[in-house]
Scaffold this motif. Structure first.
Motif, PDB file in Angstrom:
ATOM      1  N   PRO A  94       0.789  -1.239   0.000  1.00 25.87           N
ATOM      2  CA  PRO A  94       0.000   0.000   0.000  1.00 25.87           C
ATOM      3  C   PRO A  94       0.817   1.283   0.000  1.00 25.87           C
ATOM      4  O   PRO A  94       0.358   2.287  -0.497  1.00 25.87           O
ATOM      5  CB  PRO A  94      -0.845  -0.108   1.265  1.00 25.87           C
ATOM      6  N   GLN A  95       2.040   1.273   0.525  1.00 22.69           N
ATOM      7  CA  GLN A  95       2.879   2.465   0.508  1.00 22.69           C
ATOM      8  C   GLN A  95       4.092   2.196  -0.365  1.00 22.69           C
ATOM      9  O   GLN A  95       4.655   1.099  -0.334  1.00 22.69           O
ATOM     10  CB  GLN A  95       3.335   2.839   1.905  1.00 22.69           C
ATOM     11  N   ALA A  96       4.472   3.222  -1.132  1.00 16.71           N
ATOM     12  CA  ALA A  96       5.629   3.064  -2.014  1.00 16.71           C
ATOM     13  C   ALA A  96       6.324   4.403  -2.163  1.00 16.71           C
ATOM     14  O   ALA A  96       5.728   5.462  -1.945  1.00 16.71           O
ATOM     15  CB  ALA A  96       5.195   2.538  -3.373  1.00 16.71           C
ATOM     16  N   ARG A  97       7.566   4.343  -2.538  1.00 21.93           N
ATOM     17  CA  ARG A  97       8.335   5.535  -2.918  1.00 21.93           C
ATOM     18  C   ARG A  97       8.700   5.332  -4.379  1.00 21.93           C
ATOM     19  O   ARG A  97       9.418   4.397  -4.720  1.00 21.93           O
ATOM     20  CB  ARG A  97       9.584   5.676  -2.066  1.00 21.93           C
ATOM     21  N   ILE A  98       8.152   6.189  -5.234  1.00 20.68           N
ATOM     22  CA  ILE A  98       8.357   6.036  -6.674  1.00 20.68           C
ATOM     23  C   ILE A  98       9.110   7.242  -7.211  1.00 20.68           C
ATOM     24  O   ILE A  98       9.148   8.303  -6.589  1.00 20.68           O
ATOM     25  CB  ILE A  98       7.015   5.860  -7.426  1.00 20.68           C
ATOM     26  N   SER A  99       9.688   7.069  -8.383  1.00 20.08           N
ATOM     27  CA  SER A  99      10.360   8.173  -9.046  1.00 20.08           C
ATOM     28  C   SER A  99       9.311   9.147  -9.556  1.00 20.08           C
ATOM     29  O   SER A  99       8.248   8.745 -10.028  1.00 20.08           O
ATOM     30  CB  SER A  99      11.186   7.637 -10.218  1.00 20.08           C
ATOM     31  N   SER A 100       9.613  10.425  -9.494  1.00 19.15           N
ATOM     32  CA  SER A 100       8.657  11.419  -9.993  1.00 19.15           C
ATOM     33  C   SER A 100       8.474  11.300 -11.504  1.00 19.15           C
ATOM     34  O   SER A 100       7.468  11.732 -12.041  1.00 19.15           O
ATOM     35  CB  SER A 100       9.112  12.826  -9.621  1.00 19.15           C
ATOM     36  N   ARG A 101       9.412  10.667 -12.184  1.00 15.99           N
ATOM     37  CA  ARG A 101       9.297  10.451 -13.631  1.00 15.99           C
ATOM     38  C   ARG A 101       8.262   9.382 -13.969  1.00 15.99           C
ATOM     39  O   ARG A 101       7.827   9.299 -15.112  1.00 15.99           O
ATOM     40  CB  ARG A 101      10.638  10.038 -14.213  1.00 15.99           C
ATOM     41  N   ASP A 102       7.904   8.561 -13.003  1.00 12.97           N
ATOM     42  CA  ASP A 102       6.919   7.500 -13.249  1.00 12.97           C
ATOM     43  C   ASP A 102       5.481   7.996 -13.167  1.00 12.97           C
ATOM     44  O   ASP A 102       4.557   7.231 -13.434  1.00 12.97           O
ATOM     45  CB  ASP A 102       7.119   6.358 -12.256  1.00 12.97           C
ATOM     46  N   ILE A 103       5.279   9.242 -12.805  1.00  9.01           N
ATOM     47  CA  ILE A 103       3.924   9.784 -12.738  1.00  9.01           C
ATOM     48  C   ILE A 103       3.476  10.137 -14.154  1.00  9.01           C
ATOM     49  O   ILE A 103       4.117  10.921 -14.846  1.00  9.01           O
ATOM     50  CB  ILE A 103       3.865  11.011 -11.817  1.00  9.01           C
ATOM     51  N   LEU A 104       2.370   9.540 -14.577  1.00  6.70           N
ATOM     52  CA  LEU A 104       1.860   9.758 -15.932  1.00  6.70           C
ATOM     53  C   LEU A 104       0.948  10.976 -16.008  1.00  6.70           C
ATOM     54  O   LEU A 104       0.984  11.721 -16.976  1.00  6.70           O
ATOM     55  CB  LEU A 104       1.120   8.508 -16.418  1.00  6.70           C
ATOM     56  N   THR A 105       0.095  11.161 -15.021  1.00  2.62           N
ATOM     57  CA  THR A 105      -0.780  12.326 -14.970  1.00  2.62           C
ATOM     58  C   THR A 105      -1.207  12.570 -13.533  1.00  2.62           C
ATOM     59  O   THR A 105      -1.216  11.650 -12.718  1.00  2.62           O
ATOM     60  CB  THR A 105      -2.020  12.144 -15.874  1.00  2.62           C
ATOM     61  N   ILE A 106      -1.552  13.815 -13.258  1.00  2.25           N
ATOM     62  CA  ILE A 106      -2.062  14.195 -11.938  1.00  2.25           C
ATOM     63  C   ILE A 106      -3.487  14.684 -12.145  1.00  2.25           C
ATOM     64  O   ILE A 106      -3.740  15.550 -12.986  1.00  2.25           O
ATOM     65  CB  ILE A 106      -1.194  15.298 -11.301  1.00  2.25           C
ATOM     66  N   PHE A 107      -4.411  14.112 -11.409  1.00  2.00           N
ATOM     67  CA  PHE A 107      -5.816  14.519 -11.538  1.00  2.00           C
ATOM     68  C   PHE A 107      -6.013  15.883 -10.895  1.00  2.00           C
ATOM     69  O   PHE A 107      -5.443  16.173  -9.844  1.00  2.00           O
ATOM     70  CB  PHE A 107      -6.742  13.506 -10.878  1.00  2.00           C
ATOM     71  N   PRO A 108      -6.855  16.729 -11.509  1.00  4.67           N
ATOM     72  CA  PRO A 108      -7.145  18.024 -10.893  1.00  4.67           C
ATOM     73  C   PRO A 108      -7.865  17.847  -9.562  1.00  4.67           C
ATOM     74  O   PRO A 108      -8.502  16.826  -9.303  1.00  4.67           O
ATOM     75  CB  PRO A 108      -8.054  18.724 -11.909  1.00  4.67           C
ATOM     76  N   LEU A 161      -4.442   5.735 -20.348  1.00  2.00           N
ATOM     77  CA  LEU A 161      -3.015   5.654 -20.003  1.00  2.00           C
ATOM     78  C   LEU A 161      -2.567   4.215 -19.806  1.00  2.00           C
ATOM     79  O   LEU A 161      -1.467   3.836 -20.193  1.00  2.00           O
ATOM     80  CB  LEU A 161      -2.734   6.478 -18.752  1.00  2.00           C
ATOM     81  N   SER A 162      -3.420   3.402 -19.229  1.00  2.00           N
ATOM     82  CA  SER A 162      -3.094   1.998 -19.008  1.00  2.00           C
ATOM     83  C   SER A 162      -2.943   1.260 -20.339  1.00  2.00           C
ATOM     84  O   SER A 162      -1.982   0.503 -20.534  1.00  2.00           O
ATOM     85  CB  SER A 162      -4.187   1.347 -18.160  1.00  2.00           C
ATOM     86  N   SER A 163      -3.873   1.487 -21.265  1.00  2.53           N
ATOM     87  CA  SER A 163      -3.786   0.800 -22.561  1.00  2.53           C
ATOM     88  C   SER A 163      -2.597   1.308 -23.371  1.00  2.53           C
ATOM     89  O   SER A 163      -1.919   0.530 -24.044  1.00  2.53           O
ATOM     90  CB  SER A 163      -5.077   0.968 -23.352  1.00  2.53           C
ATOM     91  N   ARG A 164      -2.292   2.604 -23.289  1.00  2.00           N
ATOM     92  CA  ARG A 164      -1.142   3.150 -24.005  1.00  2.00           C
ATOM     93  C   ARG A 164       0.160   2.547 -23.478  1.00  2.00           C
ATOM     94  O   ARG A 164       1.046   2.193 -24.256  1.00  2.00           O
ATOM     95  CB  ARG A 164      -1.117   4.672 -23.846  1.00  2.00           C
ATOM     96  N   THR A 165       0.267   2.411 -22.179  1.00  2.00           N
ATOM     97  CA  THR A 165       1.468   1.823 -21.577  1.00  2.00           C
ATOM     98  C   THR A 165       1.586   0.350 -21.958  1.00  2.00           C
ATOM     99  O   THR A 165       2.678  -0.139 -22.262  1.00  2.00           O
ATOM    100  CB  THR A 165       1.436   1.980 -20.050  1.00  2.00           C
ATOM    101  N   GLN A 166       0.466  -0.359 -21.965  1.00  2.00           N
ATOM    102  CA  GLN A 166       0.465  -1.777 -22.354  1.00  2.00           C
ATOM    103  C   GLN A 166       0.924  -1.935 -23.804  1.00  2.00           C
ATOM    104  O   GLN A 166       1.739  -2.816 -24.105  1.00  2.00           O
ATOM    105  CB  GLN A 166      -0.940  -2.363 -22.180  1.00  2.00           C
ATOM    106  N   LYS A 167       0.425  -1.094 -24.697  1.00  2.00           N
ATOM    107  CA  LYS A 167       0.835  -1.167 -26.110  1.00  2.00           C
ATOM    108  C   LYS A 167       2.323  -0.887 -26.265  1.00  2.00           C
ATOM    109  O   LYS A 167       3.010  -1.540 -27.051  1.00  2.00           O
ATOM    110  CB  LYS A 167       0.034  -0.174 -26.946  1.00  2.00           C
ATOM    111  N   ARG A 168       2.831   0.095 -25.504  1.00  2.00           N
ATOM    112  CA  ARG A 168       4.256   0.413 -25.583  1.00  2.00           C
ATOM    113  C   ARG A 168       5.110  -0.768 -25.131  1.00  2.00           C
ATOM    114  O   ARG A 168       6.114  -1.108 -25.764  1.00  2.00           O
ATOM    115  CB  ARG A 168       4.565   1.653 -24.756  1.00  2.00           C
ATOM    116  N   HIS A 169       4.697  -1.429 -24.061  1.00  2.00           N
ATOM    117  CA  HIS A 169       5.447  -2.590 -23.581  1.00  2.00           C
ATOM    118  C   HIS A 169       5.397  -3.734 -24.584  1.00  2.00           C
ATOM    119  O   HIS A 169       6.389  -4.430 -24.788  1.00  2.00           O
ATOM    120  CB  HIS A 169       4.913  -3.055 -22.225  1.00  2.00           C
ATOM    121  N   GLU A 170       4.242  -3.943 -25.223  1.00  2.00           N
ATOM    122  CA  GLU A 170       4.135  -4.992 -26.234  1.00  2.00           C
ATOM    123  C   GLU A 170       5.037  -4.705 -27.431  1.00  2.00           C
ATOM    124  O   GLU A 170       5.682  -5.610 -27.959  1.00  2.00           O
ATOM    125  CB  GLU A 170       2.685  -5.140 -26.686  1.00  2.00           C
TER     126      GLU A 170
END
Length: 156
Positions: A89-103, A129-138
């Motif tokens: 439930p808690q993580a420390r991620i790179s700020s580069r891994d953030i795809l979008t921030i909701f208003p 965003l999820s489907s775009r990331t999946q396509k990129r990985h494929e």
């Protein structure tokens, strides 16, 4: 971090390069530092890649744009617009891994502890965003696999 300009002086000529006259003749000005804007406020929601999966994350504290790491609570998809707290439930991620921030006006409803329900617009953005990331990985996998198939191995 200050911006400094100077009047005509020996410093205005650097390695035989003459600065333009409009810069050389400016009076000495010391600009105050620009305030650091907030990237993520405490409790704001975003979509990020966590452990190679696209997840909804919630900021555990306020973060500035200059921080390389972000402390978040992670939520994995469960059903239509519903997200459960992930196994970690808690993580420390790179700020580069953030795809979008909701208003801030896209308020997610917390149905119960560890359960988030996103509004329809935010959920559609998550799905895109999820489907775009999946396509990129494929595509990356296919290109790596095709390069491997063209290799010739020498057997002795």
């Amino acid at each position: 971090m200050y911006s400094i300009f100077w009047e005509e002086s020996p410093l205005s000529t650097v390695q035989n390069y003459q600065l333009p006259s409009e810069i050389r003749t400016l009076p000495l000005i010391i600009a105050p530092p620009t305030p650091i804007s907030k990237m993520l406020k405490h409790g704001s929601l975003a979509v990020a890649v966590v452990q190679r999966q696209v997840m909804v994350v919630q900021a555990a504290r306020t973060h500035s744009q200059r921080e390389p790491w972000v402390d978040v609570y992670t939520y994995a998809p469960f059903g239509d617009r519903v997200f459960l707290a992930s196994p970690v439930p808690q993580a420390r991620i790179s700020s580069r891994d953030i795809l979008t921030i909701f208003p801030a006006d896209d308020c997610a409803r917390e149905a119960a502890t560890g359960i988030l329900e996103l509004p329809p617009r935010a959920f559609s953005e998550y799905m895109e965003l999820s489907s775009r990331t999946q396509k990129r990985h494929e595509q990356l996998f296919r290109s790596a696999w095709s390069r491997k198939a063209h290799r010739r191995w020498m057997v002795l």
